[in-house]
Design a protein around this motif. Structure first.
Motif: not given
Length: 218
Positions: A45-53, A129-143
């Motif tokens: 996953s792209e992205g990382a928690p704030s303060g990490s590379a 669908l992948d959500l991306k933000g400063e906290a990292g990335t999450v891939s949505a599961g299937r309902s």
């Protein structure tokens, strides 16, 4: 939703939970950045928690590679994948326009797909669908409990699917996502779009982020 800065401790916990779900995908033709690579069994996953590379290169502003793959056979949790549309008839990412609108309930967003091409096309199944933000990335599961209809779109016609997530209503320091990578069913190219989603900063939030099949909503 207003973008909030997640604390290093909370973001680390959220990023660890969020990195558990991901699937394969490739960038749209307008991509300008390289995506992070990962072992085949556990897509990165792209992205990382704030303060990490971050583990990989920074994506371009228009499109980037997503770990979510819009393939009806992408999830091992699906008991029987939906049939693919006829060859040559599939709606391609390059021929679709993407937008979002409010859902029927709190914690729901509609992702709208419109055929902007010159010929009719069809799609069937779950999108990636992948959500991306400063906290990292999450891939949505299937309902669960949703059948996947075959959706045929003439030029100019549109359809949608629902994104479900646990809304951050506690007023605390939650995790905020600011963009989404959307991959139509049976496609490998993703489209990046702006999308503001806030969830509680706890490990259980990731498992509650899901998508419905395209065309299964209202």
């Amino acid at each position: 939703m207003r973008l909030r800065k997640t604390s290093a401790v909370i973001a680390a916990g959220v990023a660890a939970a969020l990195s558990l779900a991901a699937c394969d995908g490739r960038v749209d033709s307008g991509a300008s950045g390289a995506a992070a690579s990962a072992p085949p069994s556990t897509p990165g996953s792209e992205g990382a928690p704030s303060g990490s590379a971050a583990p990989g290169a920074t994506p371009g502003p228009d499109a980037t590679e997503g770990s979510g793959r819009g393939d009806t056979q992408a999830s091992a949790s699906a008991s029987s994948p939906a049939p693919r549309p006829p060859s040559g008839d599939t709606c391609r990412t390059a021929d679709l326009s993407f937008s979002s609108s409010g859902g029927m309930a709190e914690g729901e967003v509609l992702i709208n797909l419109r055929n902007s091409g010159s010929t009719a096309c069809s799609m069937r199944g779950f999108p990636g669908l992948d959500l991306k933000g400063e906290a990292g990335t999450v891939s949505a599961g299937r309902s669960n409990g949703r059948s996947a209809p075959t959706v045929r779109l003439a030029p100019g016609e549109g359809t949608n699917f629902s994104l479900h997530f646990p809304p951050d209503t506690g007023g605390g320091s939650g995790a905020v996502f600011t963009s989404a990578l959307v991959t139509p069913p049976n496609e490998t190219r993703s489209h990046r779009m702006s999308l503001s989603v806030g969830v509680p900063a706890d490990p259980g939030s990731a498992a509650r982020i899901t998508v419905d099949p395209v065309g299964s909503g209202k």
